[in-house]
Scaffold this motif. Structure first.
Motif, mmCIF file in Angstrom:
data_model
loop_
_atom_site.group_PDB
_atom_site.id
_atom_site.type_symbol
_atom_site.label_atom_id
_atom_site.label_comp_id
_atom_site.label_asym_id
_atom_site.label_seq_id
_atom_site.Cartn_x
_atom_site.Cartn_y
_atom_site.Cartn_z
ATOM 1 N N SER A 69 9.351 -2.448 15.376
ATOM 2 C CA SER A 69 10.384 -2.117 16.489
ATOM 3 C C SER A 69 9.453 -1.999 17.697
ATOM 4 C CB SER A 69 11.019 -0.781 16.125
ATOM 5 O OG SER A 69 11.609 -0.928 14.877
ATOM 6 N N ASP A 199 17.116 -5.532 14.979
ATOM 7 C CA ASP A 199 16.092 -4.790 14.347
ATOM 8 C C ASP A 199 16.693 -4.009 13.125
ATOM 9 O OD1 ASP A 199 14.050 -2.977 13.605
ATOM 10 O OD2 ASP A 199 13.995 -1.900 15.623
ATOM 11 N N GLU A 200 16.471 -4.550 11.947
ATOM 12 C CA GLU A 200 17.014 -4.117 10.728
ATOM 13 C C GLU A 200 18.370 -3.677 10.927
ATOM 14 O OE1 GLU A 200 14.637 -1.261 8.754
ATOM 15 O OE2 GLU A 200 13.062 -1.644 10.026
HETATM 16 MG MG LIG Z 1 11.750 0.068 13.145
#
Ligand SMILES: [Mg+2]
Ligand SMILES: Nc1ncnc2c1ncn2[C@@H]1O[C@H](COP(=O)(O)OP(=O)(O)OP(=O)(O)O)[C@@H](O)[C@H]1O
Lengths: 356, 327
Positions: A69, A199-200
């Motif tokens: 991230s 991001d995920e």
């Molecule tokens: Mg992350």
């Protein structure tokens, strides 16, 4: 180095040109990010390099805390002001690090955009979903209220929200988690970005709708014809959606290459460990999934040398001494790994003074 | 929104009844003739006199009946009259309320507007000189008792007038006695009188409101949806005004409603310091004189105002937050 000349590649970056004539949209070089905290300096990212090429899906994988991230937030210019960032991040050749905030604002949400992990907290609770989607178009394209709203309806429809014309006035609390993530995706593609970062995007969602959301993301990406950086823990998702894979460990490159190559011949023991932990349809019954033993190191004081060495079955005396540089595989030139004892042989390091 | 507003309004009705009960009981359970009783009972034939006194004040009746009578009179607009000067309580309140309302409204509006502004700037420029200076003064004024701050300002006002050679700040009363001026002259005179008492209340309210707004704003600025807004490329000023401020106002709106009672308390003290003939004076006199009807009327008026202010903050909250108005 017999193959070195055949495919243009950059040994320093550990990433090869994905197609001979494609252009890198986002290039990260030797990115380092530190956070100064009360407990000490957190070395979240310790020198990674990668490129994303036009139209490709690049997956970034790695355990929690490996710096996935932080790397992409650095590219978006969204790290907290106390983060210390060095190296280079360029978008179509323009350096983003140190770029004035005003110019970055012009790129964010238009050239590059991002879908976050938690749709429950990522939408403004007091603003209607339509207004939040339309806002991007109003800010970047100077659209007036009405056309911006029409654009929002169009986008909601694209991401599969039924009855979009009515739902556009709803507030986030009237949407389910999956619908909110669809709205986030609509927001991210509102201005035809050329790189989309997710991001995920499914981690916070119910397992039953995760696949749907990944489909929506892919559909959205194709609609605007952008590249996608998909951050995920799930190598099963990587196998299904990504062209290329970048594996991070403790803020550094572990391995990178085309998804098929990496899955077939993982060179890094960490990648091999991650692969052994994926449930597969072709896994013989009775064979258990083997998670990697131990846990990732604290980035306050990462182990010296190769950070994976304390958990690695192949480690030798060399491993805690020097961090291994990413090197090209002998067999596959676009595939790089950073390991002293790879599972498939790597080319010998290029001496500093030799030509590349 | 209409359904939400209606619901809030309906909830206020039982609360209002409860307020009448409290106002009645707080005063009715105190014996207004306690001193006379002790004196009279020590005299021969005193018991009869006490009984006569009680009957004349209606004290011989059961509490429930007295409440009923009081409520019935109230419904007809009769709140009784002062035992001290015989004037109707409604008249006394009618004179005092506008005076106090001027002070309360001015102090609330100004302290909320400036408190929000100071809090937002402090949060956006955290640890800047502005933030540090405003933090210092916020704690200074927050720690000051109202009567003391009032007295200090009064003294400073008098010194300033002496130095300037003309009376700018009036320090006694809400307006000049026997003032014979036109409309504008009257308001100019009132403005001169209101500055110092209003400032007393404003400084203290402002201190609390700005701290509250600052912390609410800091929370919101760290939130995921503010990051989303920035990720969309929304310019910073717009992130602050459109995304962050609206969310950060919510706790401040509740806070302002909740502390309205404290503000009334501060107003009573301030009015006494600056010799205003408003609600503060009226309440204090009624207490000192054991003037039952006036005390009850006063409590009820303040209770109603607290209910009204809470209703107002609920409505503002509903306007700002769709989760509440749909819920
Ligand atoms: Mg992350
Ligand atoms: N603002 C911050 N201040 C201090 N440390 C931080 C900050 N943000 C991230 N870190 C640290 O940086 C490291 C990398 O974090 P990052 O969020 O990039 O991990 P990740 O790979 O995305 O993990 P996950 O899969 O859990 O999301 C972690 O050790 C984290 O604690």
């Amino acid at each position: 180095m017999s193959t070195g000349g055949a495919v243009p590649s950059d040994p320093a970056t550990g990433s090869a040109t994905w197609q001979p004539d494609s252009t890198a949209i986002l290039s990260v070089r030797d990115l380092k990010v530190d956070f100064v905290t009360d407990d000490g300096v957190v070395q979240a990212v310790r020198g990674v390099s990668w490129d994303v090429y036009e139209g490709e899906v690049l997956a970034i994988a790695g355990e929690s805390g490996s710096g996935k991230s932080v790397s992409v937030l650095a590219a978006m210019g969204l790290l907290p002001p106390d983060a210390r960032v060095s190296g280079s991040i360029s978008h179509r050749g323009r350096e983003l690090l140190g770029m004035p905030e005003k110019q970055l604002e012009r790129l964010r949400g238009s050239a590059m955009s991002m879908v976050f992990q938690d749709p429950m907290t990522s939408l403004n609770p007091v603003m209607s979903v339509g207004d939040q989607i339309a806002e991007g178009a109003r800010v970047h394209r100077k659209l007036r209220r009405k056309p911006a709203r029409e654009r929002a309806v169009e986008l909601l429809d694209l991401v599969g929200i039924a009855d979009a014309a009515r739902r556009v006035d709803a507030y986030p609390h009237e949407f389910s988690g999956g619908m909110r993530q669809r709205a986030m995706i609509a927001m991210a593609i509102a201005n035809d970005p050329d790189v989309l970062i997710a991001d995920e995007p499914t981690t916070a969602l119910d397992v039953t709708i995760q696949a749907q959301i990944l489909d929506v993301l892919e559909r959205a990406r194709q609609a605007v014809d952008s590249a996608l950086i998909l951050i995920t823990h799930d190598l099963g998702v990587v196998a299904r959606t990504a062209h290329r894979l970048f594996v991070m460990y403790a803020g550094r490159t572990a391995e990178t290459g085309m998804v098929d190559d990496v899955f077939e011949h993982p060179a890094h023991p960490y990648t091999a460990g991650l692969l052994a932990a994926i449930p597969r349809l072709d896994t013989p019954r009775g064979r258990r999934l083997i998670p990697i033993e131990g846990s990732p190191p604290s980035m306050l004081s990462p182990p010296p040398g190769c950070a994976f060495q304390p958990r690695c079955g192949r480690a030798s005396d060399l491993c805690p001494k020097n961090p291994p540089p990413p090197l090209m595989l002998v067999s596959v030139p676009s595939h790089y790994s950073a390991c002293h004892h790879p599972l498939t042989p790597l080319q010998t390091p290029i001496a500093e003074d030799s030509d590349v | 929104m209409l359904a939400y507003a209606t619901r809030k309004l309906l909830i206020s009705i039982p609360v209002l009844f409860f307020a009448t009960l409290v106002a009645f009981l707080l005063v009715a359970t105190v014996d207004p003739i306690a001193e006379q009783r002790v004196f009279l009972l020590s005299q021969p034939g005193g018991a009869e006199q006490v009984a006569r006194l009680e009957a004349s004040l209606g004290l011989d009746k059961p509490l429930v009946e007295r409440y009923g009578t009081w409520l019935g009179d109230l419904a007809r607009g009769d709140m009784g009259s002062s035992t001290e000067n015989g004037r109707a309580v409604t008249t006394l309140l009618g004179e005092a309320i506008p005076v106090t309302l001027r002070l309360v409204v001015a102090a609330t509006v100004i302290s909320v507007v400036f408190g929000v502004a100071v809090g937002v700037v402090s949060a956006v420029r955290k640890y800047s000189v502005f933030d540090n200076v405003s933090t210092f003064f916020a704690f200074l004024f927050f720690a000051m008792p109202v009567f003391w701050l009032g007295a200090v300002l009064k003294d400073l006002g008098i010194r300033f007038n002496d130095w300037w050679g003309r009376r700018i700040f009036f320090t006694i009363g809400e307006q000049s006695p026997r003032l014979d001026a036109d409309f504008w002259g009257t308001w100019a005179d009132r403005a001169g009188h209101i500055i110092l008492p209003a400032l007393t209340l404003i400084l203290i309210q402002l201190a609390a409101t700005s701290r509250f707004q600052r912390s609410a704003m800091l929370d919101v600025l760290e939130s995921d949806y503010v990051r989303t807004a920035r990720a969309k490329g929304v310019p910073r000023h717009r992130v602050v005004t459109r995304h962050a401020l609206r969310n950060a106002l919510l706790p401040v709106v509740s806070y302002t409603g909740l502390t309205f009672g404290t503000l009334i308390g501060g107003t009573v003290v301030t009015e006494v310091v600056f010799n205003w003939q408003g609600m503060g004076r009226l309440f204090l006199d009624s207490l000192l004189d054991g003037d039952v009807a006036v005390s009850q009327g006063w409590l009820l008026a303040v209770g109603v105002s607290v209910i009204a202010v809470n209703l107002l903050t609920d409505l503002v909250y509903g306007l700002l937050d769709p989760r509440v108005r749909h819920g």
